[in-house]
Motif scaffolding. Structure first.
Motif, PDB file in Angstrom:
ATOM      1  N   TYR A 140      35.140 -54.027   0.585  1.00  0.00           N
ATOM      2  CA  TYR A 140      34.554 -53.146  -0.180  1.00  0.00           C
ATOM      3  C   TYR A 140      36.020 -52.366  -1.101  1.00  0.00           C
ATOM      4  O   TYR A 140      35.705 -52.006  -2.306  1.00  0.00           O
ATOM      5  CB  TYR A 140      34.264 -51.732   0.581  1.00  0.00           C
ATOM      6  N   TYR A 159      26.718 -46.287   0.614  1.00  0.00           N
ATOM      7  CA  TYR A 159      25.491 -47.371   0.853  1.00  0.00           C
ATOM      8  C   TYR A 159      25.239 -48.318  -0.174  1.00  0.00           C
ATOM      9  O   TYR A 159      25.201 -49.575   0.020  1.00  0.00           O
ATOM     10  CB  TYR A 159      23.959 -46.542   1.271  1.00  0.00           C
ATOM     11  N   ARG A 216      22.662 -57.350  10.770  1.00  0.00           N
ATOM     12  CA  ARG A 216      24.026 -56.699  10.414  1.00  0.00           C
ATOM     13  C   ARG A 216      23.597 -55.086  10.495  1.00  0.00           C
ATOM     14  O   ARG A 216      22.811 -54.540  10.492  1.00  0.00           O
ATOM     15  CB  ARG A 216      23.889 -56.635   8.690  1.00  0.00           C
ATOM     16  N   GLU A 236      25.078 -51.484   9.998  1.00  0.00           N
ATOM     17  CA  GLU A 236      25.836 -50.612   8.865  1.00  0.00           C
ATOM     18  C   GLU A 236      26.253 -49.529   9.729  1.00  0.00           C
ATOM     19  O   GLU A 236      26.043 -48.448   9.728  1.00  0.00           O
ATOM     20  CB  GLU A 236      24.890 -50.451   7.895  1.00  0.00           C
ATOM     21  N   ASP A 237      27.804 -49.854  10.224  1.00  0.00           N
ATOM     22  CA  ASP A 237      28.518 -49.051  11.005  1.00  0.00           C
ATOM     23  C   ASP A 237      29.694 -48.117  10.476  1.00  0.00           C
ATOM     24  O   ASP A 237      30.527 -47.836  11.173  1.00  0.00           O
ATOM     25  CB  ASP A 237      28.844 -49.660  12.315  1.00  0.00           C
ATOM     26  N   ALA A 272      28.293 -50.982  -0.307  1.00  0.00           N
ATOM     27  CA  ALA A 272      28.214 -51.909   0.742  1.00  0.00           C
ATOM     28  C   ALA A 272      27.217 -52.802   0.957  1.00  0.00           C
ATOM     29  O   ALA A 272      27.512 -54.061   1.229  1.00  0.00           O
ATOM     30  CB  ALA A 272      28.572 -50.912   2.174  1.00  0.00           C
ATOM     31  N   VAL A 273      26.051 -52.119   1.013  1.00  0.00           N
ATOM     32  CA  VAL A 273      24.878 -53.337   0.943  1.00  0.00           C
ATOM     33  C   VAL A 273      24.846 -54.337  -0.236  1.00  0.00           C
ATOM     34  O   VAL A 273      24.489 -55.425   0.175  1.00  0.00           O
ATOM     35  CB  VAL A 273      23.463 -52.456   1.072  1.00  0.00           C
ATOM     36  N   ASP A 311      27.579 -56.817   1.024  1.00  0.00           N
ATOM     37  CA  ASP A 311      27.334 -57.540   2.218  1.00  0.00           C
ATOM     38  C   ASP A 311      26.114 -58.697   1.925  1.00  0.00           C
ATOM     39  O   ASP A 311      26.298 -59.526   2.355  1.00  0.00           O
ATOM     40  CB  ASP A 311      26.828 -56.515   3.132  1.00  0.00           C
ATOM     41  N   SER A 319      27.796 -42.623  13.396  1.00  0.00           N
ATOM     42  CA  SER A 319      27.600 -44.027  14.044  1.00  0.00           C
ATOM     43  C   SER A 319      28.131 -44.087  15.523  1.00  0.00           C
ATOM     44  O   SER A 319      29.105 -43.433  15.864  1.00  0.00           O
ATOM     45  CB  SER A 319      28.342 -45.135  13.270  1.00  0.00           C
ATOM     46  N   GLN A 364      29.678 -53.996   9.412  1.00  0.00           N
ATOM     47  CA  GLN A 364      30.277 -53.474   8.151  1.00  0.00           C
ATOM     48  C   GLN A 364      31.761 -53.159   8.250  1.00  0.00           C
ATOM     49  O   GLN A 364      32.623 -53.202   7.444  1.00  0.00           O
ATOM     50  CB  GLN A 364      29.234 -52.247   7.776  1.00  0.00           C
ATOM     51  N   SER A 386      21.430 -48.884  10.922  1.00  0.00           N
ATOM     52  CA  SER A 386      22.714 -48.013  10.909  1.00  0.00           C
ATOM     53  C   SER A 386      22.442 -47.595  12.638  1.00  0.00           C
ATOM     54  O   SER A 386      21.555 -46.914  12.847  1.00  0.00           O
ATOM     55  CB  SER A 386      22.638 -46.659  10.153  1.00  0.00           C
ATOM     56  N   ALA A 420      19.178 -54.691   8.770  1.00  0.00           N
ATOM     57  CA  ALA A 420      20.547 -54.032   8.599  1.00  0.00           C
ATOM     58  C   ALA A 420      20.255 -52.308   8.750  1.00  0.00           C
ATOM     59  O   ALA A 420      20.417 -51.726   8.390  1.00  0.00           O
ATOM     60  CB  ALA A 420      21.240 -53.958   7.347  1.00  0.00           C
TER      61      ALA A 420
END
Length: 282
Positions: free
Chosen positions: A82, A185, A40, A42-43, A188-189, A192, A49, A75, A10, A8
């Motif tokens: 979220y 982070y 994945r 992570e944007d 979200a992680v 996910d 990003s 993401q 970024s 994952a």
């Protein structure tokens, strides 16, 4: 045994050999067990990003000979999940708005230090009438969260470190929704990994401390706890962990120079590092 791992990254810059090592470890763990290896992106860091980095990441992984299963997950396409989790935690009385800047926290004489730097001293924790029209993040009230977790002892298992009793208090009241991003982070992680059915998380030892917070969020939100495999880190010529800020060489530069990506990956598997690199940090 059904196994699912993930990589994952970024898209805030180009991948370096440290990323390659982590991706290879997660990929091989799944493939050796006839499992799934997922990708994945992570944007959700809108300020850093870049779409062009996504294409570079895909090309780098293909250059290394790493194939992933299914569609790439972004993401930025999961913002509703979220928000739903934040609403749930807010409804449980576990979140509060924070208006402090990093400079405010750094200047506080009462701010101790934890794994990620200065621990938030709780300045905004008990504000009577916070003005939500002003820029703010949302923090988890750690004491209330631990009380609401329903467990006196949270733990997780790591293949290198054994059974670990989680101590999220070392992070203080962590941010779960940033001023400039819809989720941190940590939140979200955790969401996910559960949504993708990740059974085994293979990642670097630099993220071991963060797992203490993730274990608490899993308990609060009723999410499964994966098995963890925090691997050793690659060190650069200066003895520091390979990272973008340390000027580590990028995979794109190696690829564009004509290097053989599959041979490079095989060398990393054998523990043979590029000239000038140190052994993996135990």
């Amino acid at each position: 045994m059904n196994v699912s791992t993930r990589f994952a990254p970024s898209p805030t810059g180009r991948l370096h050999p440290g990323h390659a090592f982590s991706a290879i470890m997660a990929h091989d763990f799944a493939r050796e067990r006839d499992g799934r290896f997922l990708l994945r992106i992570e944007d959700i860091d809108g300020t850093r990003s870049r779409p062009e980095h996504v294409e570079t990441i895909l090309r780098d992984l293909e250059w290394l000979g790493l194939g992933w299963d299914g569609e790439v997950v972004f993401q930025s396409q999961r913002l509703a999940s979220y928000q739903a989790a934040l609403d749930r935690l807010r409804g449980m009385g576990l979140l509060y708005p924070c208006f402090c800047t990093r400079a405010d926290i750094a200047a506080s004489l009462t701010a101790p230090h934890g794994p990620e730097g200065a621990i938030y001293p709780g300045t905004c924790r008990n504000l009577d009438a916070p003005d939500l029209s002003k820029p703010h993040c949302w923090r988890l009230d750690m004491a209330k969260a631990l009380a609401a977790s329903g467990s006196e002892s949270l733990s997780f298992h790591d293949s290198r470190h054994g059974l670990i009793h989680a101590d999220p208090t070392q992070h203080g009241d962590v941010v779960l929704a940033r001023k400039d991003a819809p989720a941190s982070y940590h939140l979200a992680v955790t969401l996910d990994d559960a949504a993708q059915g990740i059974t085994d998380i293979v990642r670097g030892d630099d993220l071991l401390a963060a797992t203490h917070v993730h274990r608490l969020l899993q308990a609060l939100l009723g999410l499964p706890t994966p098995r963890y495999h925090h691997h050793a880190l690659l060190l650069g010529p200066d003895g520091e962990r390979l990272a973008k800020r340390h000027g580590a060489p990028t995979l794109a530069a190696l690829r564009e120079s004509g290097a053989d990506g599959r041979a490079f990956a095989e060398a990393l598997r054998r523990g043979e590092l590029p000239v000038g690199f140190a052994a993996a940090k135990a």
